[in-house]
Write a protein that holds these residues in place. Sequence first.
Motif, PDB file in Angstrom:
ATOM      1  N   GLY A  50       4.282   0.217  13.798  1.00  0.00           N
ATOM      2  CA  GLY A  50       3.447  -0.823  13.224  1.00  0.00           C
ATOM      3  C   GLY A  50       2.670  -1.545  14.299  1.00  0.00           C
ATOM      4  O   GLY A  50       3.239  -1.923  15.332  1.00  0.00           O
ATOM      5  N   TRP A 100       6.191  -7.167   7.487  1.00  0.00           N
ATOM      6  CA  TRP A 100       5.957  -5.740   7.249  1.00  0.00           C
ATOM      7  C   TRP A 100       6.771  -5.264   6.056  1.00  0.00           C
ATOM      8  O   TRP A 100       7.875  -5.748   5.828  1.00  0.00           O
ATOM      9  CB  TRP A 100       6.362  -4.918   8.474  1.00  0.00           C
ATOM     10  N   PRO A 123       0.506  -4.800   9.097  1.00  0.00           N
ATOM     11  CA  PRO A 123       1.299  -5.934   8.606  1.00  0.00           C
ATOM     12  C   PRO A 123       0.848  -6.405   7.235  1.00  0.00           C
ATOM     13  O   PRO A 123      -0.341  -6.380   6.910  1.00  0.00           O
ATOM     14  CB  PRO A 123       1.078  -7.020   9.672  1.00  0.00           C
TER      15      PRO A 123
END
Length: 505
Positions: free
Chosen positions: A218, A298, A449
């Motif tokens: 991420g 997330w 996110p």
Amino acid sequence: QAADLSKPIDKRIYKGTQPTCHDFNHLTATAESVSLLVGFSAGQVQLIDPIKKETSKLFNEERLIDKSRVTCVKWVPGSESLFLVAHSSGNMYLYNVEHTCGTTAPHYQLLKQGESFAVHTCKSKSTRNPLLKWTVGEGALNEFAFSPDGKFLACVSQDGFLRVFNFDSVELHGTMKSYFGGLLCVCWSPDGKYIVTGGEDDLVTVWSFVDCRVIARGHGHKSWVSVVAFDPYTTSVEESDPMEFSGSDEDFQDLHFGRDRANSTQSRLSKRNSTDSRPVSVTYRFGSVGQDTQLCLWDLTEDILFPHQPLSRARTHTNVMNATSPPAGSGGTNPGSNGNSITTPGNSVPPPLPRSNSLPHSAVSNAGSKSSVMDGAIASGVSKFATLSLHDRKERHHEKDHKRNHSMGHISSKSSDKLNLVTKTKTDPAKTLGTPLCPRMEDVPLLEPLICKKIAHERLTVLIFLEDCIVTACQEGFICTWARPGKVGLLSSQTQANSPSGTVV
């Protein structure tokens, strides 16, 4: 439940050393007494009771065991007396609060050795601390975390490695390498199936405990990631037993409770793996805070955890087509931006760049093609990592793409031989990039996110999920409570008066 939040229950000032980490023993805590371990920059560990205002013991007082900074201290789950201490020397020590540390430096005998780790027992006529000495990896051992059932231990080090051990049998279960730089933080999912790390590569990395592999990365932070934590209150498995992921961290300190929960969840998820006739909806929520002063939330969803090839190909095709135009809201995760990138589950119109961004996959599958779509996909994928504003990005497009390609491992088919040569010589010594230990960026899904918000003026150092709020703290000294939606009224008036106005999804 302090009547006045400006007057703490207990306050201590230390000279010549600074507190660096701490941990409460949730197993023995009562309203009248609590056991708090505090680690210090000079290597000592103190056991105190802030409610009774008692100082029980000081471990490693003469610094004969280890002279380096204490980086992490935790009670062993399910134990009233055992605790584990990590140091910047790369060593971990197992202590018992009932034992003394001795007046001379300890002597050790090798108990077990493996790849990049060794465990020694303390040789002495009478039992003394430390009981065990772990040497893990190279450089500082930045943090460790016990699995919810207490059986496994995940460690992250300055050498960039995540190492997961079976704590009781002292065996290495699996490893993972950061994209670059050291790993600074680590946490387990509430069911113990996934581990998330963060570090100096500005990424959060999701690692599957069962498969021992990276399943997603991420990108949302613009600097080092300080803390990662799962939110047990929004993590869910549909059609689950009455016992869901609604327990607090304290619940997981109980070995049997944690093990039962992990097993029941594992059986449900294994059913999902074995048959597609009745899909189970799985969602994990975790958060991260970093030195960029941002809080990111997330979601780990089913399409990442259980990818389907046909859907994956369709999603890849869509993303490549979208990539030819500038990514919508690409400046949304800029620390100074007010327009934060917020994606809510269940939207009927898919966003141009979904959280499970599989752009890199298309770059690999079409490696032989030199079409404009291919170039657009690479350019867009690379620009996701750029920290420049849109205006600066246009002015320095070529130069920045070159640097980002070089540092992030994205080498397009049109790159010069010289660039390929430089990158090859840089990554060859590590011999990990592009392997299952450290897959390239294009080899795993890229998460975006759910929310990315600047919430402080100094680097963030704490992130805790509670039932009615989220707690953060920064290096400036502020501790903030963020009310969950619909929970504002449940917080005390004192807490609200001292917390930022606003809620976090």
